[in-house]
Design an enzyme around this catalytic site. Structure first.
Site, PDB file in Angstrom:
ATOM      1  N   GLY A  13     130.701 -40.204   7.415  1.00  0.00           N
ATOM      2  CA  GLY A  13     131.707 -39.523   8.381  1.00  0.00           C
ATOM      3  C   GLY A  13     132.391 -40.268   9.183  1.00  0.00           C
ATOM      4  O   GLY A  13     131.947 -41.533   9.742  1.00  0.00           O
ATOM      5  N   GLN A  75     131.881 -42.920  -0.304  1.00  0.00           N
ATOM      6  CA  GLN A  75     132.500 -41.461  -0.376  1.00  0.00           C
ATOM      7  C   GLN A  75     134.066 -41.791   0.184  1.00  0.00           C
ATOM      8  O   GLN A  75     133.997 -41.932   1.595  1.00  0.00           O
ATOM      9  CB  GLN A  75     131.905 -40.213   0.427  1.00  0.00           C
ATOM     10  N   GLY A  80     133.528 -34.138   3.799  1.00  0.00           N
ATOM     11  CA  GLY A  80     132.180 -33.023   3.887  1.00  0.00           C
ATOM     12  C   GLY A  80     131.088 -33.461   3.432  1.00  0.00           C
ATOM     13  O   GLY A  80     130.701 -34.265   2.411  1.00  0.00           O
ATOM     14  N   THR A  81     129.989 -32.754   3.931  1.00  0.00           N
ATOM     15  CA  THR A  81     128.532 -33.504   3.673  1.00  0.00           C
ATOM     16  C   THR A  81     128.057 -32.895   2.242  1.00  0.00           C
ATOM     17  O   THR A  81     127.354 -33.668   1.553  1.00  0.00           O
ATOM     18  CB  THR A  81     127.606 -32.673   4.514  1.00  0.00           C
ATOM     19  N   ASP A 105     122.826 -39.489  11.491  1.00  0.00           N
ATOM     20  CA  ASP A 105     122.989 -39.382  13.039  1.00  0.00           C
ATOM     21  C   ASP A 105     121.605 -38.780  13.838  1.00  0.00           C
ATOM     22  O   ASP A 105     121.933 -38.107  14.918  1.00  0.00           O
ATOM     23  CB  ASP A 105     124.500 -38.677  13.689  1.00  0.00           C
ATOM     24  N   GLU A 157     127.929 -22.359   9.984  1.00  0.00           N
ATOM     25  CA  GLU A 157     128.066 -23.309  11.071  1.00  0.00           C
ATOM     26  C   GLU A 157     128.986 -22.551  12.251  1.00  0.00           C
ATOM     27  O   GLU A 157     129.247 -21.568  12.369  1.00  0.00           O
ATOM     28  CB  GLU A 157     129.222 -24.136  10.466  1.00  0.00           C
ATOM     29  N   HIS A 337     114.694 -67.537  40.757  1.00  0.00           N
ATOM     30  CA  HIS A 337     115.899 -67.262  41.569  1.00  0.00           C
ATOM     31  C   HIS A 337     117.148 -67.835  40.668  1.00  0.00           C
ATOM     32  O   HIS A 337     117.278 -68.833  40.285  1.00  0.00           O
ATOM     33  CB  HIS A 337     116.147 -67.736  42.930  1.00  0.00           C
ATOM     34  N   ALA A 397     118.228 -81.792  43.094  1.00  0.00           N
ATOM     35  CA  ALA A 397     119.057 -80.638  43.412  1.00  0.00           C
ATOM     36  C   ALA A 397     120.425 -80.917  42.970  1.00  0.00           C
ATOM     37  O   ALA A 397     120.996 -82.148  43.347  1.00  0.00           O
ATOM     38  CB  ALA A 397     118.974 -80.261  44.751  1.00  0.00           C
TER      39      ALA A 397
HETATM   40  C1  UD1 Z   1     125.599 -31.053  10.329  1.00  0.00           C
HETATM   41  C2  UD1 Z   1     125.397 -29.535   9.471  1.00  0.00           C
HETATM   42  C3  UD1 Z   1     124.846 -28.504  10.562  1.00  0.00           C
HETATM   43  C4  UD1 Z   1     123.623 -28.928  11.245  1.00  0.00           C
HETATM   44  C5  UD1 Z   1     123.859 -30.503  11.812  1.00  0.00           C
HETATM   45  C6  UD1 Z   1     122.499 -31.111  12.181  1.00  0.00           C
HETATM   46  C7  UD1 Z   1     127.098 -29.477   7.835  1.00  0.00           C
HETATM   47  C8  UD1 Z   1     128.331 -29.042   7.495  1.00  0.00           C
HETATM   48  N1  UD1 Z   1     126.752 -28.918   8.967  1.00  0.00           N
HETATM   49  O1  UD1 Z   1     126.695 -30.561  11.381  1.00  0.00           O
HETATM   50  O2  UD1 Z   1     124.555 -27.265   9.958  1.00  0.00           O
HETATM   51  O3  UD1 Z   1     123.106 -28.149  12.203  1.00  0.00           O
HETATM   52  O4  UD1 Z   1     124.408 -31.398  10.956  1.00  0.00           O
HETATM   53  O5  UD1 Z   1     122.393 -32.131  12.755  1.00  0.00           O
HETATM   54  O6  UD1 Z   1     126.204 -30.459   7.087  1.00  0.00           O
HETATM   55  N2  UD1 Z   1     129.317 -37.154   6.789  1.00  0.00           N
HETATM   56  C9  UD1 Z   1     129.326 -37.756   5.599  1.00  0.00           C
HETATM   57  N3  UD1 Z   1     130.470 -37.432   4.935  1.00  0.00           N
HETATM   58  C10 UD1 Z   1     131.308 -36.356   5.405  1.00  0.00           C
HETATM   59  C11 UD1 Z   1     131.039 -35.746   6.457  1.00  0.00           C
HETATM   60  C12 UD1 Z   1     129.763 -36.143   7.126  1.00  0.00           C
HETATM   61  O7  UD1 Z   1     128.616 -38.716   5.203  1.00  0.00           O
HETATM   62  O8  UD1 Z   1     132.358 -36.298   4.760  1.00  0.00           O
HETATM   63  C13 UD1 Z   1     127.751 -37.516   7.406  1.00  0.00           C
HETATM   64  C14 UD1 Z   1     127.866 -38.095   8.702  1.00  0.00           C
HETATM   65  O9  UD1 Z   1     128.447 -39.388   8.839  1.00  0.00           O
HETATM   66  C15 UD1 Z   1     126.711 -37.605   9.500  1.00  0.00           C
HETATM   67  C16 UD1 Z   1     126.201 -36.215   8.577  1.00  0.00           C
HETATM   68  O10 UD1 Z   1     126.960 -36.396   7.533  1.00  0.00           O
HETATM   69  O11 UD1 Z   1     125.837 -38.486   9.602  1.00  0.00           O
HETATM   70  C17 UD1 Z   1     126.403 -35.059   9.449  1.00  0.00           C
HETATM   71  O12 UD1 Z   1     127.863 -34.899   9.698  1.00  0.00           O
HETATM   72  P1  UD1 Z   1     128.136 -34.235  11.334  1.00  0.00           P
HETATM   73  O13 UD1 Z   1     129.811 -34.383  11.261  1.00  0.00           O
HETATM   74  O14 UD1 Z   1     127.535 -34.922  12.164  1.00  0.00           O
HETATM   75  O15 UD1 Z   1     127.737 -32.844  10.930  1.00  0.00           O
HETATM   76  P2  UD1 Z   1     127.409 -31.996  12.073  1.00  0.00           P
HETATM   77  O16 UD1 Z   1     128.542 -31.149  12.631  1.00  0.00           O
HETATM   78  O17 UD1 Z   1     126.446 -32.356  13.087  1.00  0.00           O
HETATM   79 CA    CA Z   2     125.817 -34.513  13.475  1.00  0.00          CA
END
Ligand code: UD1
Ligand code: CA
Length: 439
Positions: A13, A75, A80-81, A105, A157, A337, A397
């Site tokens: 992300g 990616q 998105g996740t 994270d 969400e 010191h 010194a």
């Molecule tokens: C996410 C969850 C949320 C949860 C929270 C907990 C989703 C949609 N939501 O939200 O339900 O409560 O974590 O910590 O998953 N990442 C990618 N590629 C992407 C987007 C994100 O690898 O395209 C990675 C990010 O680097 C990160 C992790 O996925 O390490 C989570 O992404 P982040 O944007 O922090 O999600 P949250 O909004 O915290």
């Molecule tokens: Ca997060």
């Protein structure tokens, strides 16, 4: 421990809430980049096959990981996740059919908690499990929606949550278990559907898999994991500061319990992988960086900075405004010191005077210096590296010892550049002032 577990860590992300040029997972918590902490913790829970999903700043993250045995998937773009997990599964097919998915994270995962979650998922028999916790402040997190019978239905969400759902305090922690054979086709379906929309900014959420599985009557589980610790998530700089503070407090408690005195915990900052021996006293405003080792019965600070690669043996005193970098201080050394020691080996009982500096950097390269046993380095002197200061010698010194010019054992050098005085000193067994108790 062989628990036949693969893991995927999501770290692609943009981390836009950090407002940083540095990828989010490279921001350090107590001296260790988040991605390294998460990777360590996932390994400790027993996963032996790790894939990192990288995207934003991937080359930087790969470089930071060095040659750790981790597979990477890319990616690109980051949509998105769900899309991130799919990239991981397709580019680096997992070795085991059970896969733990972890958001990158989360710098404070307890390996025992992870292992318990894995076991709960397995005994429950679901194809997809989500780790959950009840938290006092659920704002910003995905809410766990259950029906009247308590069966898990959906994750909503924050931005999609109506006022009723916003009241739910059971949240998605960002830890999942999935069975690859069942979940891979579902993920492909979800991602294809989501990303076929015209809007290029639209993201496909891993959390949406839950409702699709429920519709298809495939078993999903929301598994509450121990709620007795904070779940630290770093989305922005506030999260980073909060996580660092919590880990700092916990680390200091461990030192206090182990017999280290920290006079003022609030103004002391100690990074991870530091060792400190019993009866050592850490005075206020001291910073001790990652991996530094300090022995027993030492006094450090106030206002001392011990930097990476430094080892301090026993009965050493490092005082006000002293910075020590990649150096080794043997038993009984004093640097009380205003001093700087870089790349320096200081042998037993040597005394580094106020304002003495070992100049280890000539503008292009760094060079080492050795200061022999019981040597006395006078106030305001500069030893330009590479330096070799013999045992029982005195640097007067204000003297400047030129690079590569050894100071003989037992000799006295003074001036700029430092020259040897005719007379030698003979002070075998001399007792240092502070050891006579005169101070
Ligand atoms: C996410 C969850 C949320 C949860 C929270 C907990 C989703 C949609 N939501 O939200 O339900 O409560 O974590 O910590 O998953 N990442 C990618 N590629 C992407 C987007 C994100 O690898 O395209 C990675 C990010 O680097 C990160 C992790 O996925 O390490 C989570 O992404 P982040 O944007 O922090 O999600 P949250 O909004 O915290
Ligand atoms: Ca997060």
């Amino acid at each position: 421990m062989d628990i036949q577990l693969s893991a995927i860590i999501l770290a692609a992300g943009r981390g836009s809430r950090m407002k940083s040029d540095v990828p989010k997972v490279l921001h350090p918590v107590l001296g260790i980049p988040m991605i390294e902490l998460v990777t360590q913790q996932v390994r400790q829970c027993g996963a032996d096959d790790l894939t990192l999903v990288l995207g934003h700043g991937a080359p930087l993250v790969e470089k930071a990981l060095g040659d750790a045995p981790i597979r990477c998937a890319i990616q690109e773009p980051q949509r998105g996740t769900a899309d991130a997990v799919l990239a991981g599964l397709l580019q680096q097919p997992p070795l085991h059919s059970d896969v733990l998915v972890v958001n990158g994270d989360l710098p404070d995962l307890d390996p025992k908690l992870l292992a318990r979650f894995v076991a709960d998922h397995r005994s429950g028999g679901a194809a997809f499990s989500v780790a959950t916790a009840q938290v006092s402040d659920p704002v910003g997190m995905g809410r766990i929606v259950r029906n009247d019978e308590g069966a898990f239905q959906q994750i909503v969400e924050q931005q999609d949550a109506n006022p009723v759902i916003q009241q739910i305090d059971e949240v998605n922690l960002g830890l999942y278990m999935l069975q690859v054979e069942t979940i891979l086709p579902i993920l492909q379906q979800v991602v294809t559907e989501d990303l076929s929309t015209a809007d290029a900014g639209f993201e496909s959420y891993l959390t949406r898999v839950v409702e699709v599985l429920v519709q298809k009557d495939i078993a999903v589980a929301a598994v509450p994991v121990a709620a007795d610790r904070q779940f630290l998530q770093v989305n922005d700089r506030r999260g980073l500061a909060r996580a660092s503070r919590v880990l700092q407090d916990r680390l200091q408690q461990q030192f206090l319990e182990a017999g280290v005195t920290i006079i003022d915990p609030l103004t002391t900052w100690i990074e991870l992988e530091v060792e400190i021996g019993t009866d050592t006293v850490i005075h206020p405003q001291t910073v001790i960086r990652r991996g530094v080792r300090v022995g027993r019965h030492c006094e450090i600070g106030p206002f001392a900075h011990l930097r990476e690669g430094t080892v301090i043996e026993n009965d050493v005193k490092v005082g006000n405004f002293v910075e020590i970098n990649r150096s080794h201080l043997a038993n009984g050394v004093r640097a009380k010191h205003l001093a700087y020691l870089g790349d320096t080996q200081v042998e037993r009982g040597a005394n580094i005077g106020a304002g003495a500096v070992v100049a280890n950097y000539d503008g292009t390269k760094k060079s080492p210096t050795v200061i022999g046993e019981r040597a006395f380095i006078g106030s305001g002197s500069v030893i330009v590296a590479p330096g070799q200061i013999g045992a029982d010698s005195i640097v007067g010194a204000g003297a400047v010892v030129p690079p590569g010019k050894p100071v003989e054992s037992g000799s006295i050098v003074v001036g700029v550049p430092a020259r040897k005085l005719k007379r030698n000193i003979n002070r075998p067994g001399e007792i240092r002032e502070d050891e006579r108790g005169i101070r």
